[in-house]
Design a protein around this motif. Structure first.
Motif, PDB file in Angstrom:
ATOM      1  N   LYS E 221     -84.535  28.040   1.607  1.00  0.00           N
ATOM      2  CA  LYS E 221     -83.095  27.944   1.901  1.00  0.00           C
ATOM      3  C   LYS E 221     -82.830  28.237   3.364  1.00  0.00           C
ATOM      4  N   VAL E 223     -79.928  29.457   5.886  1.00  0.00           N
ATOM      5  CA  VAL E 223     -78.604  30.106   5.842  1.00  0.00           C
ATOM      6  C   VAL E 223     -78.099  30.384   7.265  1.00  0.00           C
TER       7      VAL E 223
ATOM      8  N   MET F   1     -85.569  33.450  -2.889  1.00  0.00           N
ATOM      9  CA  MET F   1     -85.724  34.504  -1.871  1.00  0.00           C
ATOM     10  C   MET F   1     -86.235  33.983  -0.512  1.00  0.00           C
ATOM     11  N   PRO F   2     -87.097  32.950  -0.494  1.00  0.00           N
ATOM     12  CA  PRO F   2     -87.548  32.457   0.824  1.00  0.00           C
ATOM     13  C   PRO F   2     -86.359  31.878   1.566  1.00  0.00           C
ATOM     14  N   VAL F   3     -86.165  32.347   2.788  1.00  0.00           N
ATOM     15  CA  VAL F   3     -84.945  31.996   3.490  1.00  0.00           C
ATOM     16  C   VAL F   3     -85.221  31.880   4.994  1.00  0.00           C
ATOM     17  N   VAL F   4     -84.457  30.995   5.626  1.00  0.00           N
ATOM     18  CA  VAL F   4     -84.496  30.880   7.082  1.00  0.00           C
ATOM     19  C   VAL F   4     -83.110  31.223   7.609  1.00  0.00           C
ATOM     20  N   VAL F   5     -83.023  32.300   8.362  1.00  0.00           N
ATOM     21  CA  VAL F   5     -81.743  32.670   8.959  1.00  0.00           C
ATOM     22  C   VAL F   5     -81.643  31.965  10.304  1.00  0.00           C
ATOM     23  N   GLN F   6     -80.603  31.111  10.423  1.00  0.00           N
ATOM     24  CA  GLN F   6     -80.591  30.208  11.576  1.00  0.00           C
ATOM     25  C   GLN F   6     -79.875  30.762  12.809  1.00  0.00           C
ATOM     26  N   MET F  66     -94.974  28.925   7.482  1.00  0.00           N
ATOM     27  CA  MET F  66     -93.697  29.369   8.031  1.00  0.00           C
ATOM     28  C   MET F  66     -93.670  29.395   9.562  1.00  0.00           C
ATOM     29  N   VAL F  69     -91.951  26.359  10.517  1.00  0.00           N
ATOM     30  CA  VAL F  69     -90.514  26.506  10.273  1.00  0.00           C
ATOM     31  C   VAL F  69     -89.869  27.352  11.357  1.00  0.00           C
ATOM     32  N   THR F  85     -97.472  39.490   4.531  1.00  0.00           N
ATOM     33  CA  THR F  85     -96.978  40.363   3.460  1.00  0.00           C
ATOM     34  C   THR F  85     -98.057  41.275   2.894  1.00  0.00           C
ATOM     35  N   THR F 142     -97.490  28.301   0.402  1.00  0.00           N
ATOM     36  CA  THR F 142     -96.557  29.277  -0.146  1.00  0.00           C
ATOM     37  C   THR F 142     -95.487  29.605   0.884  1.00  0.00           C
ATOM     38  N   LEU F 143     -94.245  29.646   0.423  1.00  0.00           N
ATOM     39  CA  LEU F 143     -93.143  29.928   1.341  1.00  0.00           C
ATOM     40  C   LEU F 143     -93.118  31.390   1.772  1.00  0.00           C
TER      41      LEU F 143
END
Lengths: 223, 223, 223, 223, 223, 223
Positions: E221, E223, F1-6, F66, F69, F85, F142-143
């Motif tokens: 996602k 955000v 839960m996997p997220v990219v805060v832009q 990632m 990304v 992680t 895996t994200l």
């Protein structure tokens, strides 16, 4: 490249069991001081002593998918041996996988990574020798291989090699050498008992092994 | 240079025994917070608590010949202290050597390397504090020395120094300071008991030790 | 900058207790595979299983002064969490501090450093998860802080977060997520029981989880 | 107990300098294969090669107060040797202290902990052998001692002992043995040069050292 | 058991040289992400990049006798690979042995232990990848083997396998797979150059490799 | 839960640049001795000194998806900060990713894992601070998340925090505290210069900082 080798040769069951009863230190000595896995491989509980045929797993770091694949390949008397393809301490294995492995007659797990559900595994009597204890979970995304040659904790292990493990750690005996090593093992056990009695009676190793002349020749001085 | 020092001075047996009963943490504090060996030195089983006079061994990596030599120098109440001349985790010591050492009254082994036959040693009640547990065997080819000064797990130890060891690890008390340290140890034990009762009753260390003014002076803020 | 935060929010006691009964591995999975502290954090004795609210301590290396300060902030059900500001293995905590902490209802200690008086703590039933066991004493000279955010053994922990600890190690659940994680935890526990029975009966994970098609698609070959 | 020993004996300056020119490996061999500090002690930049008299510092973890005290004790040609009383990797020492030490003729620092301001120290040409590079600062709260015996990186070192350090690491020569070791060192250097020429010309060590008979006697097989 | 295997097969020299020019990372990827030795294996100086045929040495801890034996087996283009039979960081190898090895055309040393005379080796341009740098000397008392299979830094290596080493570390390519891996390597190098230009121009890997749909499908996602 | 805060907030560019010029040790001290990442984080080449805004990556062990990304989220002046992680030393990053990151103005990478293509990165002048150098490749299966809070090498880091890195290692300054820390930093730099000159002239820290009375009061004895 990811492959599951289905038919592997195993050593004779009776040979394996007698190696198991002798224990790691004696077998390792009988094998010419070879085969010990790294000393960081520790049992999750004290007192387990087993031997079995290696079913090997080469798995990516943090991915336990191949454990499920390997369990199908288990025969009674086998021991799972997992080597990650790079250093990892994740908990690849816990009580559910142990339940499944035990249902197929598996005698234990040797893993150069982590294990979890320690309390359950202890209660189930499923012994594990591992580098770490860790609850950190793993994914099921990337293939590995089963019953291919691996390097686990510093030792090259092939499927079907004999694994011996106890409170001293883990050692591997090449399948083809199992009988020869057993013969040397049992000869050694017999010799040890006689020495133990003499040592307990107060005789010195210096005398039993006749070390004094060679120590003097090498130059040892008593002052 | 390889030498065996045969006559070493030892501390008074009663002093040693009383230090042993006090345990590592108290003795270390009483000695001015000195003497603790590195924290990687762990007992092979829980619950052992001993003190004794150090019989020191300086040995090459992977060579346990000098252990045989050292055992002849043991007197009842002694503890073997082995320091390899470079880092090593081999199993220098097992049940046969323990049988021999026990026959001479040895109380235990402190080794900055590995030990094996853990199950046997546990059953025999021969305590060992070590860096590693390893079945890897050693050779008998190169001389070392016995009862010379060594550095073991970060502490300089001389033959005859008092070794105290328990579940907290190992500490060394210089032989010449053993009585002074014992006096401070027993004074400390008495004081601890009174504090324990006050703390158990709910009093705070902040009040018992009158820490609040100094904390405030240093600038601690409560928000 | 040294500060003691006195009023911290805590999660619901019943939620905490139920997370504690589920144990580290299950809670960690239910939390989306997050929260595990480093695998070097080991219990000082086997069998303890607790959960509680974190009272955090940021302390300088080799200085346990702030432990005394933190104990005053404890409420029944809390767990002390100590993070040194740089790597250290000293014995910050022993039987006297444990007596004091237990008198205030503390359920245990999680410390990214050392602990001592292992035998006493075991007999008292005060569980500790630590990086090291060490008798090395500490001073009381430099301030730190209590109930501030810390990083302990690789995890960020805030005061009031829920700590779960057992033989598998330690994990942290954010206070605000405790209820959500508990719901997922209990759902997971229920699902596990059914799987355990099928696995015990000899069914394979390969079939239960329908893994064969995806393994084939990824290219796994059986030979 | 905290003490500063002000008058220490030092070895002859010319002896020290010649040991320095020979370098660590040769001096260590000439000293009977003794004196090497642990291999984790690495220089902060390549190419430095020094020798000097040890001014020792025993300091608490995370506290560099005693470095200031020690600098006053420096004489031209000395090397600071710092051993923390428990494991630590903090940056006890940086460009300001190096400026001060250089102003007093100090030739370098050997520290079983951390150092910082690496770029400055490199530009100043002040060599350091350390366990770590770390910017983490220290406090000035707790006393230690200067010019007392210490254990640094596995070696016992007394004030006035000769420290030799280069790209291979660090070794210590007892002050009283400096001349004897120098004699053996220079003999060794002379012998090495002849061997180097023979080896460069293609002769084998097997022949130069006449190893073949002993290899055969020990049982080496060529296949 | 100690044995020297005299006639070993080697890969084609041109294949080896081209693998060397490609470097470790590319060759490792081309070999299906296999063959990397542990990351603690570091070059003693920056900038060396070599490939050669492995002449393997299995040696006891702290004993470099077999290095002399192995040097006789070297052919031009070979690389020495030494694996101790248990963990060790001693300086098995220095400038004299390097002189001898270079005289026989040896291209470097890969050693899961220590090396010394770093300054000399650097000036001679003899590259070494090792676990440690240590001046600690070794003895010549116990036999080992030459050109037998070893496990070095986590990889199984046989005599004649191709070793590639550069600033990224060391990897091994099975002799029988050298040509296949070379083909994949050169294909990969060609493809990389095109990608590098697109990336340098500001294109994103997300687009070049068409990752966006699969990321979305997996649930990422923004955000 | 996997997220990219832009959209993340960043500190003022001039503030960042001035922190970068001051360097890690000074900034860390000015920040109240906080923020240093673990000392195992080392630069891949000497001499780099940078500061930038953190773009954080939380990635599974052995999976660098990632990173691709995250690169899209980079703005000129940013520094990539990758925390796996669970512990891993794989080479997540090499010359192609560096080419891409540099094309977007990225100033460097801080990674609590491994990096590869060291020679290329050095020639490109793309600085990396890492736990390991490793050619071991990673997967893209895996994200993870981008610009979420991470713990990297022992420090909690949020997207937009200021990263300062040089030969001494890495430190983090909270974004909201960047200006305050800069003020303290520049005050400290000014004070240091005066002290340096006095120390270079031979004055002692004991006198400049007026330490003698407090040392005496604490009980330091000169003998």
């Amino acid at each position: 490249m990811p492959v599951v080798v289905q038919n592997i040769a195993r050593a004779d069951r009776d040979v394996i069991d007698r190696l198991g009863r002798a224990g790691v230190a004696t077998v390792h000595e009988a094998a010419g001081r070879t085969g010990c896995l790294a000393s960081y491989m520790r049992p999750i509980y004290a007192g387990a002593q087993v031997a079995g045929s290696a079913v090997t797993i080469s798995a990516p770091p943090g991915d336990n998918w191949m454990v499920h694949v390997a369990i199908e390949q288990l025969q009674p008397g086998d021991i799972l041996v997992l080597a990650p393809t790079s250093p990892c301490d994740n908990g690849y294995f816990g009580d559910l996988l142990a339940t499944s492995a035990m249902a197929r007659g598996c005698r234990g797990l040797v893993i150069d990574s982590g294990v979890r559900d320690i309390r359950d595994l202890t209660q189930m009597g499923f012994p594990v020798w591992s580098k770490a204890i860790s609850a950190q979970g793993t994914v099921k995304e990337t293939l590995g291989s089963v019953n291919v040659p691996v390097v686990c904790a510093g030792q090259a292990i092939e499927a079907g090699d004999v694994i011996v493990a106890d409170d001293d750690g883990v050692c591997v005996v090449r399948r083809a050498e199992a009988e020869t090593v057993l013969a040397a093992t049992e000869k050694r056990l017999a010799a040890e008992e006689a020495k133990r009695q003499r040592l307990a009676a107060g005789e010195l190793g210096l005398d039993i092994y006749d070390m004094r002349p060679r120590l003097a020749e090498k130059g040892l001085k008593y002052v």
